[in-house]
Enzyme design. Structure first.
Site, mmCIF file in Angstrom:
data_model
loop_
_atom_site.group_PDB
_atom_site.id
_atom_site.type_symbol
_atom_site.label_atom_id
_atom_site.label_comp_id
_atom_site.label_asym_id
_atom_site.label_seq_id
_atom_site.Cartn_x
_atom_site.Cartn_y
_atom_site.Cartn_z
ATOM 1 N N SER A 1 0.838 -1.190 0.000
ATOM 2 C CA SER A 1 0.000 0.000 0.000
ATOM 3 C C SER A 1 0.880 1.250 0.000
ATOM 4 C CB SER A 1 -0.960 -0.037 1.188
ATOM 5 O OG SER A 1 -2.029 0.870 1.021
ATOM 6 N N ASP B 1 -8.916 -5.818 -5.633
ATOM 7 C CA ASP B 1 -8.537 -4.714 -4.751
ATOM 8 C C ASP B 1 -9.294 -3.473 -5.225
ATOM 9 O OD1 ASP B 1 -7.386 -2.730 -3.244
ATOM 10 O OD2 ASP B 1 -5.311 -3.309 -3.655
ATOM 11 N N HIS C 1 -7.038 -6.116 -1.163
ATOM 12 C CA HIS C 1 -5.885 -5.252 -0.961
ATOM 13 C C HIS C 1 -4.744 -5.984 -0.262
ATOM 14 C CE1 HIS C 1 -3.803 -1.510 -0.806
ATOM 15 N NE2 HIS C 1 -3.829 -1.408 0.501
#
Length: 608
Positions: free
Chosen positions: A213, A329, A360
């Site tokens: 991320s 995601d 994710h």
């Protein structure tokens, strides 16, 4: 004679013991991968310390270069035997804690399109964490395998100086400074304000970065500086463009799961740095630069957003790139990895991509990461550069066992155009052959109904749904679908949302809702000319626009139908204007191109 023999024996033992004592511990490699070394395995023998690396920028207004807080975890042999090792480096804005998701910190999405939004709450972060350990991520995996692990808090977070800019230049230059220090080109200090220097004498200068991320964005940010020593990166679900994260084709769109989030919300969420300097950063970054440029009114792309799009900064990049992302995601959508992967491939950089079918996060299998870092950081000739370029976890497969493909999208995928036939308010057809004189159909916006609900509805005027016949054979989609649509709005502004779905809902598939969503896309019809320029729609006038949906690679099972759903406000992603706006679609001038492995022949075989 016996005494002489005993003497020889003890002399031999003494010589052997000296030889063993002088023998240095080294990394071990088997099958092209770094192996766990028993002498590196005991955490109690690791050396852990922290320091501050001086950067070339000042973003907290004190007139001095910002310093980044860095920690180091290394085997004791780097001190006792002079062993030099390569580095696995992860940087993050999250290590020292975040503001949480309290009431009022997100923008209120219940508003008319084009209106100025109401003010939101600005939370304060309470820093957590104790020196010298910034993070324990990566250490258990890589230190036993002969690497040194380094972490740093990004600007304006934890004990690092500066201000968060959420994609600004300092967030690229900060990890660059750390890599420069690891190569002897920048200065490190024992204290945040002191002048006692620290040298990275245990570093080979070869650095690999990874993270998930935001922590996966920073490796790419560092790589775009072209810094020497950064040999390889493995970004996992990275945000590669903050415009693509918070906007979509001119439309104000939230990331999945965070309705009302925007770039200034993320700024507040991560700003855990020195409390005495937060006021300066808040004024200069959040309340001036961001507030004046983020533009929640039009959603247009501008210089502010262009400066936070790493695709625009890739020219100096030379690090080998292994990307990782999930096709489901809907937070940081897989287009973020795809666009960088394709550009790096175009530049001739070593590239591979790993996609799975989950949400994710989700790094590649350890063996893939190990081979990547072993080759590019240790220089072991393991043939990784000759491996297949794409690794995709097929439906219901173990994420540790991806299927190799020559590339992504699948080289055998070809665009197939599908046309619409009328059927509202029930379902219309999605056909390979165009059927003329289908006329126009109208839907009525109502954000109260989720996309999932609309896709399952047998009868509703809040969406238009077009489906293929049930598939007689499975169909493999790989790549990007592109919709061409001609529409008119009853108001000067409207949301436009498009989903491709597999029907019937969940039947014959996994139980997760997102398994029925093939891909999605969103656009602002006011940006029909360009994402940099919007203009009010003339009610009743028809406009043509075309845009891409999110990349995907999915096998649609036999018995399912492929559906195209067109609706207006998407409850979980867009702003929520008052229900009632009408969108009228010209069916004869609307179509979608989908990437089918085997092309039109394969799809015809499946549906005819």
């Amino acid at each position: 004679m016996i005494k002489k023999t005993n003497a020889i024996f003890w002399i031999a033992c003494f010589i052997t013991s000296i030889t063993l004592a002088q023998e240095k511990v080294k990394p071990i490699f088997e099958n092209g991968e770094a192996q766990i070394v028993p002498e590196f395995e005991d955490p109690s023998k690791w050396i852990r310390h922290d320091l501050w690396v001086e950067t070339e920028f000042d973003t907290d207004g004190d007139g001095k270069p910002d310093r980044m807080h860095v920690d180091v975890t290394r085997p004791e042999q780097t001190e006792t035997q002079g062993l030099k090792l390569p580095i696995i480096y992860e940087s993050s804005p999250y290590y020292a804690g975040t503001a949480g998701l309290g009431e009022g910190i997100f923008w209120n999405v219940n508003q008319e399109l084009g209106e100025t939004p109401k003010e939101r709450v600005h939370p304060e972060v309470v820093r957590r964490g104790e020196r010298p350990v910034i993070s324990n991520s990566q250490v258990g995996t890589w230190v036993p395998r002969g690497y040194i692990v380094v972490h740093s808090s990004s600007p304006g977070t934890g004990l690092s100086d500066g201000s968060p800019t959420v994609g600004g230049d300092n967030e690229s230059l900060a990890p660059k400074a750390v890599i420069d220090w690891l190569n002897g080109r920048a200065k490190g200090y024992t204290e945040r304000t002191g002048d006692e220097e620290v040298k990275a004498y245990w570093s080979t200068g070869k650095v690999g970065m990874t993270g998930t991320s935001y922590n996966g964005t920073i490796p790419l940010a560092a790589a775009t500086t072209g810094v020497d020593g950064l040999e390889a990166i493995i970004p996992v679900a990275p945000n590669t463009s903050y415009y693509h994260y918070y906007r979509s084709n001119g439309l104000v769109r939230s990331p999945g799961g965070y309705l009302g989030e925007d770039i200034d919300v993320l700024y507040d969420f991560i700003h855990s740095g020195d409390e005495s300097k937060r006021a300066y950063a808040n004024k200069t970054v959040r309340d001036t630069e961001m507030r004046n440029n983020l533009d929640r009114i039009t959603g247009d792309y501008n210089d502010f957003w262009a400066g936070r799009d790493y695709l625009n900064d890739m020219k100096p990049m030379k690090a080998a790139l292994l990307m990782s992302h999930g096709f489901n995601d809907w937070n940081v959508m897989p287009e973020h990895s795809y666009r960088i992967y394709k550009k790096a491939e175009e530049m001739g950089l070593p590239t591979q991509i790993y996609y799975h079918q989950n949400g994710h996060g989700g790094p590649p299998p350890l063996r893939m990461m190990n081979r990547w870092f072993t080759h590019y950081l240790f220089g072991i000739d393991n043939g990784v550069e000759e491996d297949p370029k794409a690794w995709i976890v097929r439906e219901n497969d173990n994420p540790q066992e991806p299927t190799p493909y020559p590339n992504y999208p699948n080289p055998e995928a070809k665009e197939v155009t599908l046309y619409l036939s009328k059927g509202a308010p029930k379902t219309g057809g999605l056909n390979i052959e165009k059927q003329n004189n289908q006329g126009k159909e109208t839907l009525v916006d109502n954000y109260s109904f989720s996309g999932e609900t609309l896709a399952q509805a047998e009868y509703t005027d809040h969406r238009l749904l077009f489906v293929t016949p049930p598939l007689k054979e499975e169909v493999h989609l790989s790549g990007i679908s592109t919709i061409k649509i001609k529409l008119a709005s009853s108001k000067p502004a409207a949301n436009l949302s498009v989903w491709m779905v597999a029907l019937p809902w969940t039947e014959g598939r996994n139980t997760k809702i997102t398994d029925n969503i093939i891909t999605r896309g969103w656009a602002d019809p006011q940006n029909y000319k360009s994402i940099t320029e919007s203009e009010p729609l003339k009610p009743g006038k028809f406009y043509e626009l075309s845009f891409d949906l999110i990349p995907d690679d999915q096998i649609i099972p036999k018995g399912q139908q492929i559906g195209l759903m067109i609706f207006s406000s998407d409850k979980n992603f867009t702003l929520h204007p008052e229900p009632g706006t009408e969108l009228t679609i010209d069916l004869d001038e609307t179509s979608i191109n989908i990437p089918v492995v085997g092309g039109e022949a394969a799809l015809k075989k499946a549906i005819e």
